[in-house]
Structures are given as C-alpha cells and as structure tokens.
Design a protein around this motif. Structure first.
Motif, PDB file in Angstrom:
ATOM      1  N   GLY A 156      -5.586  -0.809 -15.007  1.00 20.16           N
ATOM      2  CA  GLY A 156      -5.717   0.523 -15.584  1.00 20.16           C
ATOM      3  C   GLY A 156      -6.239   1.535 -14.572  1.00 20.16           C
ATOM      4  N   PHE A 157      -6.463   2.750 -15.045  1.00 24.40           N
ATOM      5  CA  PHE A 157      -6.997   3.806 -14.202  1.00 24.40           C
ATOM      6  C   PHE A 157      -8.343   3.351 -13.617  1.00 24.40           C
ATOM      7  CE2 PHE A 157      -8.481   8.338 -13.774  1.00 24.40           C
ATOM      8  CZ  PHE A 157      -7.524   8.641 -12.823  1.00 24.40           C
ATOM      9  N   HIS A 158      -8.510   3.437 -12.312  1.00 29.03           N
ATOM     10  CA  HIS A 158      -9.715   2.968 -11.635  1.00 29.03           C
ATOM     11  C   HIS A 158      -9.917   1.460 -11.712  1.00 29.03           C
ATOM     12  CE1 HIS A 158     -11.330   6.666 -10.213  1.00 29.03           C
ATOM     13  NE2 HIS A 158     -11.331   7.228 -11.404  1.00 29.03           N
ATOM     14  N   GLY A 159      -8.875   0.730 -12.087  1.00 29.56           N
ATOM     15  CA  GLY A 159      -8.988  -0.724 -12.153  1.00 29.56           C
ATOM     16  C   GLY A 159      -9.013  -1.341 -10.768  1.00 29.56           C
ATOM     17  N   LEU A 160      -9.310  -2.628 -10.720  1.00 26.38           N
ATOM     18  CA  LEU A 160      -9.475  -3.326  -9.445  1.00 26.38           C
ATOM     19  C   LEU A 160      -8.201  -3.271  -8.613  1.00 26.38           C
ATOM     20  CD1 LEU A 160     -11.403  -5.299  -7.855  1.00 26.38           C
ATOM     21  CD2 LEU A 160     -10.148  -7.140  -8.962  1.00 26.38           C
ATOM     22  N   VAL A 161      -7.085  -3.714  -9.214  1.00 26.52           N
ATOM     23  CA  VAL A 161      -5.833  -3.782  -8.465  1.00 26.52           C
ATOM     24  C   VAL A 161      -5.274  -2.391  -8.217  1.00 26.52           C
ATOM     25  CG1 VAL A 161      -3.445  -4.587  -8.527  1.00 26.52           C
ATOM     26  CG2 VAL A 161      -5.297  -6.098  -9.241  1.00 26.52           C
ATOM     27  N   SER A 162      -5.370  -1.509  -9.221  1.00 24.61           N
ATOM     28  CA  SER A 162      -4.773  -0.179  -9.011  1.00 24.61           C
ATOM     29  C   SER A 162      -5.534   0.614  -7.956  1.00 24.61           C
ATOM     30  CB  SER A 162      -4.650   0.597 -10.325  1.00 24.61           C
ATOM     31  OG  SER A 162      -5.651   0.261 -11.223  1.00 24.61           O
ATOM     32  N   THR A 163      -6.855   0.421  -7.851  1.00 24.72           N
ATOM     33  CA  THR A 163      -7.602   1.095  -6.791  1.00 24.72           C
ATOM     34  C   THR A 163      -7.117   0.635  -5.413  1.00 24.72           C
ATOM     35  OG1 THR A 163      -9.476   0.913  -8.273  1.00 24.72           O
ATOM     36  CG2 THR A 163      -9.930   1.738  -6.080  1.00 24.72           C
TER      37      THR A 163
ATOM     38  N   ALA B 166      -4.191  -0.618  -4.832  1.00 22.56           N
ATOM     39  CA  ALA B 166      -2.824  -0.165  -4.653  1.00 22.56           C
ATOM     40  C   ALA B 166      -2.779   1.291  -4.211  1.00 22.56           C
ATOM     41  CB  ALA B 166      -2.030  -0.357  -5.948  1.00 22.56           C
ATOM     42  N   VAL B 167      -3.679   2.089  -4.777  1.00 26.54           N
ATOM     43  CA  VAL B 167      -3.709   3.495  -4.395  1.00 26.54           C
ATOM     44  C   VAL B 167      -4.019   3.618  -2.903  1.00 26.54           C
ATOM     45  CG1 VAL B 167      -5.038   5.626  -4.624  1.00 26.54           C
ATOM     46  CG2 VAL B 167      -4.312   4.405  -6.664  1.00 26.54           C
ATOM     47  N   ARG B 168      -4.916   2.733  -2.421  1.00 26.82           N
ATOM     48  CA  ARG B 168      -5.297   2.832  -1.016  1.00 26.82           C
ATOM     49  C   ARG B 168      -4.219   2.282  -0.087  1.00 26.82           C
ATOM     50  NH1 ARG B 168     -10.705   0.040   0.469  1.00 26.82           N
ATOM     51  NH2 ARG B 168     -11.464   1.288  -1.268  1.00 26.82           N
ATOM     52  N   PHE B 169      -3.631   1.123  -0.475  1.00 25.51           N
ATOM     53  CA  PHE B 169      -2.751   0.443   0.480  1.00 25.51           C
ATOM     54  C   PHE B 169      -1.264   0.600   0.177  1.00 25.51           C
ATOM     55  CE2 PHE B 169      -6.772  -1.942   0.601  1.00 25.51           C
ATOM     56  CZ  PHE B 169      -7.094  -1.682   1.934  1.00 25.51           C
ATOM     57  N   ALA B 170      -0.895   0.822  -1.084  1.00 28.06           N
ATOM     58  CA  ALA B 170       0.522   0.944  -1.396  1.00 28.06           C
ATOM     59  C   ALA B 170       0.719   2.038  -2.437  1.00 28.06           C
ATOM     60  CB  ALA B 170       1.067  -0.387  -1.921  1.00 28.06           C
TER      61      ALA B 170
ATOM     62  N   ALA C 153       0.211   1.501  -8.371  1.00 31.49           N
ATOM     63  CA  ALA C 153      -0.693   2.619  -8.137  1.00 31.49           C
ATOM     64  C   ALA C 153      -0.788   3.527  -9.354  1.00 31.49           C
ATOM     65  CB  ALA C 153      -0.234   3.415  -6.913  1.00 31.49           C
ATOM     66  N   GLN C 154       0.327   3.625 -10.104  1.00 31.17           N
ATOM     67  CA  GLN C 154       0.244   4.330 -11.387  1.00 31.17           C
ATOM     68  C   GLN C 154       0.002   3.301 -12.476  1.00 31.17           C
ATOM     69  OE1 GLN C 154       3.641   5.705 -10.049  1.00 31.17           O
ATOM     70  NE2 GLN C 154       2.405   7.155  -8.883  1.00 31.17           N
ATOM     71  N   SER C 155      -0.837   3.639 -13.417  1.00 29.24           N
ATOM     72  CA  SER C 155      -1.174   2.644 -14.434  1.00 29.24           C
ATOM     73  C   SER C 155      -0.251   2.724 -15.646  1.00 29.24           C
ATOM     74  CB  SER C 155      -2.609   2.832 -14.894  1.00 29.24           C
ATOM     75  OG  SER C 155      -3.454   2.762 -13.776  1.00 29.24           O
ATOM     76  N   SER C 156       0.730   3.639 -15.615  1.00 32.15           N
ATOM     77  CA  SER C 156       1.482   3.891 -16.844  1.00 32.15           C
ATOM     78  C   SER C 156       2.291   2.680 -17.317  1.00 32.15           C
ATOM     79  CB  SER C 156       2.407   5.084 -16.637  1.00 32.15           C
ATOM     80  OG  SER C 156       3.213   4.850 -15.512  1.00 32.15           O
TER      81      SER C 156
END
Lengths: 269, 305
Positions: free
Chosen positions: B140-147, B149-153, B159-162
């Motif tokens: 989700g937003f600010h989740g472990l994997v999405s954070t 992903a936002v940094r590296f991919a 990177a989007q949680s939708s």
C-alpha cells in the motif's frame, strides 16, 4: 519418503530449496512489513523508528471493551460446548444410535452454509433481540456456537469413537453412578483432549470473526480493528501484530500432537 | 484399524445395551440442543432457502431468483466470485502442494518442519481485517515494498499502489491464506505415500520423472483435486478480506449480499439477499459433494496403512 537416511539428488535439493525460499518470501514479507509499518512515525515521511503506534493501542477508546466482550463471548461459547454440545453428543452416542446420522447432519450443516449466508437468515432474529432484549454483542454467542459446530463435532466424534464409552457407561451404572455422573464424571474426562481442542478453536474463531458482526453492526474485536484502521493505519497494524502473536500463543498451548489435527479441522470451513 | 474395531463393538454394545438404556424419555435429552440449533441454525437456514422462493409478501414465486440470475450486476459479481475462487484455489493448491512436498522431503521432526506447520495453521486463519492491513503495510501507500519500488523502480506497477485495490490485489491476498491451508490439508496425504512405491519404481529401473508420471501423480490426483475444492469453497465464501480491501459494493457475490442486506444504503432488499444466498449455497454444496466423493476414493488407500 523423506527419511533422513535417503540420499537426495542435487535436482531434488535444488527444487526443494527454491520452493521453500519463494513461498517463505510470499508468506513472511507481509508479516515483516506489518512490524516495519507499526514502528514508523505517524508522519510517514519522517525517517527512523518509534513505538508511538504501540503506545497508542492503550488509548483507543473502543478497543479494550471490545476485547473484553469478545473474550466473554468466547467464554460463553466454551461453556455451551461443555454443557450443551458435548453432553448431547455423548447422549446420542449412548442412547439414541438412530439419531446419530441426523445429529451429524445438523453439526456439519454450517460447512455448507457460508457465514455470509447464515447472516442473511439470522439478521431478523438479532434485530428482534436488540430491540426486545439487549444490544450487547455478547448475544452473538448463539450464532458463533453454531459456526464452530462442525469442528467441535469432528474432534468429539473422533475421541468418542476411539474410546468404548458403552462399556464405560455400563460399568459406571453397575457401580451405581447416575446419568449426569456418567456423562460429566466418567465420559467427559476420558475425551478431555477433544474438548480442550474444541475450546481453543472457539477462542480463535470468536476473536477472528468479522463477517457476521460487521453486517449486524456489532462492535466486536475485528470490527473495532477495522474501524481503527480507517482513522490510523499504524495503530491498526500494531493491534493486528499483537493479536496475531496472541493467537500463535494460544495455538502453542495446544499439545503438539493434537494441534495439527484440530487446526486442520477448523480450516475446512 | 483399531478405531474400526472399536466402532464395531461400540455399536454392537449399543444394541445389546439398549435394555438398560433406551426408552422414549431418552429423546427428551436432545431437546435443549434441538431448540438451540433450531433457533440459531436450522430456522435461519430454512428461512434463507424458503425465502429465495418467495416474493415480498411471502407467496411462492421464483421471480426474485430469476431476477438475480438475469441481472447483469449479479452475474458479473457471481462470475467474479467463481473466477477469483478458481484462480486462487488452483494457485494455492499448486504452490501449497509444492511447499508441502518440500516439507515432507526434509527432516520430518525437525524444527523447520514443526515451525512451518505451526505457522501455516496460524496463517490459514489469517484472512480478513488483519490480512488486509498486512498487505497495505507491504504494497500500500508508504508500504515496505512500494517504498522500495518508488526508490529503485519508479516505473513499475509496484510503485503505484492502485493495483492492490482491485481484482489483482484481491487474488494475491486470497492466495496468501490458501497456501497455508493447502499445506495443512495436503501434508497428511503426502506423508501417507509409502517409500516402498518409490523404491519399487527405482528397482525396476524407473527414472524420477517416470515415478511421478506413472505412480505419484495418479495416486495424488484425487486428494489434490479434493483439496483444491476445499480451497475453492474457502475463498468463495470469504467476505471479510474483500470487504476491508475494496469499497466497491457489488464486486463479488458475498459483497452484493451484504449490500442487499444492510438498510443503511436505503434500498434494503432481504429477498434479493436470500436469492443470492441460495445461489451461493448451491455452488458450495456442489463443491462439497464432489469433495466427499473424492475423499471416499482417497481414504481407501490412506486408511490401509
């Protein structure tokens, strides 16, 4: 198969560890993520760790009453299992062999009726109860007892089949015991493990139930967690981690040998 | 084997013991249970099933049932439900089955084995509110994997949680509790496979793949399919996870039932809820009947040990 003495080929071993690694990743990453999330600051952008959300658990207004209510409900469900379901099961085994099939059918019925369907049928009853008797969520014990009936029945009938209760009952009667002494004093202690398993399952089910209580608008433990989640995700995640640990703790209380079977039974839902 | 013998003597004793025991009054003993289950289980079940065949004033009619079957919204929800249940049952059965195989091939009483079984029994029950939070904390937003992903991919869908709040997300969540359930259901079957079968195959010069193709898979198929049916029912009746993850009301049949039931929305329609419930029960009963038939085949060889 699987004996340590058997030599495993390289192929088997490679497969084995790849599978274990990938599945563990799938199962453990979300659990770790919960722990990670619950120790973040409320302002997400701020780096570093904090116990803010864990401390906030105690200040949630609805949470503590909900836990108490859910545990009370679980206690009533356990009492009903002990004083209604178990004696009836023994009674049917002993005295009414003709009714065994019918009794089994009733007990296994909830497997064919999903909780969401039971709610449809039972909503009028609970509307009546909340208007005329009480609005307390504890009244959910009635429907919860029915929901766990299949698991109670299975662990009971397995233990009842493995003990020759007819001989026990006749011996006890010859020695002068009355019927309630036979059921509560003689037979129930011999099938103790089956009963204990059933009771642990009751706690796990009542603490985890959401479908029925949410639709009927009762504030049980899970409903309150969902409600907290709508206002503060961090705290809700912290509560979830705590309750997960609690359930794990309860499960560890069940003797190892019996646990597997009992838990297997509950999952067939 | 001993259990069978006990059962036989048990019922024989029941017959001879009847002189002491049986009387008309004995039937009174089941009365409390009958009343309790009548109020909280039998009557509600009956009211759903009979209610599906009634109109709003209680006269016999199949109109509501026909309306539900013909309505595009209900159909869409129904096929969504069937689709996600089938998908996650198959995925869960395959992944969980492989994991169970990996466990059986390890040290049987070892720590890893015990730990995995205990964890599976907790996680199989994990569905619902807490599971949703676990995945929000991951993807989700600010989740472990999405954070990460936002940094590296930043370009990837992670990177989007939708994606999490739709059918794909729900499939991932459902599969999460299907895998441990499969491990629990399938482990006993794998443990009951005799090592002699493999040895016989090896002695006759069979390769590993020949053993699996000719012995392993044919023998495991009935219990595998049976387990998959259980998983199907498990996700078909699931409500809590979908309800907490997705706010769309008529996305799956269970969600549609709950929105037909709750009067908050305004248009409460209990008859519609009953008709939808009836359809669900029919599907579950078909699946459970198939499961029972398959189990009967399986128990033949599993019990022989």
């Amino acid at each position: 198969m699987g004996k340590a003495t058997m030599k495993q080929s390289w192929g088997t071993r490679l497969w084995r560890w790849t599978i274990i690694f990938l599945v563990s990743l799938y199962l453990l990453v979300p659990l770790y993520a919960m722990l990670d999330f619950s120790t973040k600051h409320f302002a997400m952008a701020r780096p570093g760790r904090t116990l803010e959300s864990w401390k906030a658990i105690t200040t949630q207004p609805d949470l503590f009453p909900a836990i108490v209510r859910s545990l009370t409900t679980a206690g009533i469900v356990m009492a009903l299992i002990l004083f209604l379901i178990v004696p009836t099961a023994i009674w049917v085994h002993l005295k009414l062999p003709k009714l065994r099939r019918a009794f089994e059918l009733i007990c296994l019925l909830p497997l064919a009726i999903p909780a969401i369907v039971i709610v449809v049928g039972i909503a009028p009853l609970y509307r009546w109860i909340s208007i005329h008797l009480t609005e307390s969520p504890i009244t959910l014990f009635g429907v919860y007892t029915m929901l766990i009936l299949p698991y109670t029945y299975r662990s009971l009938s397995a233990s009842l089949d493995s003990v020759d209760i007819h001989t026990l009952a006749e011996a006890a009667q010859t020695l002068g015991a009355n019927t309630s002494r036979i059921i509560f004093g003689i037979i129930m202690p011999t099938i103790k493990t089956g009963i204990i398993n059933g009771s642990f399952i009751a706690i796990a089910l009542v603490l985890g139930e959401y479908t029925i209580s949410n639709i009927l608008n009762y504030k049980t433990f899970q409903v309150v967690i969902a409600q907290i989640g709508r206002s503060n995700g961090n705290v809700a995640v912290a509560v979830s981690v705590a309750s997960l640990l609690f359930v794990l703790f309860i499960l560890l209380l069940i003797p190892t040998k019996k646990r597997h079977r009992a838990v297997l039974d509950v999952d067939v839902a | 084997m001993t259990q069978l013998q006990y059962r036989r003597t048990g019922s024989a004793n029941g017959r001879t013991g009847s002189r002491y025991w049986r009387s008309k009054r004995a039937y009174l003993g089941v009365l409390p249970f009958l009343i309790f289950s009548g109020v909280f289980l039998l009557y509600p079940t009956w009211s759903v099933i009979s209610g599906a065949f009634q109109d709003k004033v209680g006269k016999f009619s199949t109109a509501e049932l026909r309306a539900v079957v013909n309505s595009p919204i209900s159909r869409h929800a129904f096929f969504n439900s069937i689709g996600i249940s089938a998908k996650t049952a198959i995925a869960g059965a395959i992944i969980g089955g492989l994991f169970a195989w990996a466990l059986v091939n390890g040290k049987p009483g070892g720590f890893f084995y015990k730990f995995s079984v205990a964890l599976s029994s907790v996680l199989a029950q994990f569905g619902g509110v807490m599971l949703t939070f676990a995945f929000l904390a991951t993807f989700g937003f600010h989740g472990l994997v999405s954070t990460l992903a936002v940094r590296f991919a930043p370009g990837s869908f992670l990177a989007q949680s939708s994606w999490l709040y739709g059918m794909n997300g729900l499939t991932v969540l459902y599969t999460f509790f299907q895998i441990p359930l499969m491990v629990l259901v399938f482990l006993p079957t794998l443990q009951n496979m005799k090592p002699q079968w493999r040895e016989a195959s090896d002695a006759l010069g069979g390769k590993a793949w020949e053993y699996w193709l000719r012995v392993g898979i044919p023998i495991l198929t009935p219990s595998f399919v049976g387990a998959a049916l259980l998983l199907f029912v498990n996700s078909f009746s699931a409500y809590a996870t979908a309800n907490t993850l997705i706010s769309m009301a008529d996305f799956l049949t269970p969600l549609e039932i709950s929105s037909a039931l709750s009067s908050e929305v305004g248009g409460a329609n209990p008859t519609e809820a009953k008709a939808l419930s009836f359809v669900m029960v029919v599907v579950v009963i078909i699946a459970m009947t198939l499961y029972t038939l398959l189990r009967r085949r399986v128990t033949k060889w599993e019990k022989q040990r």
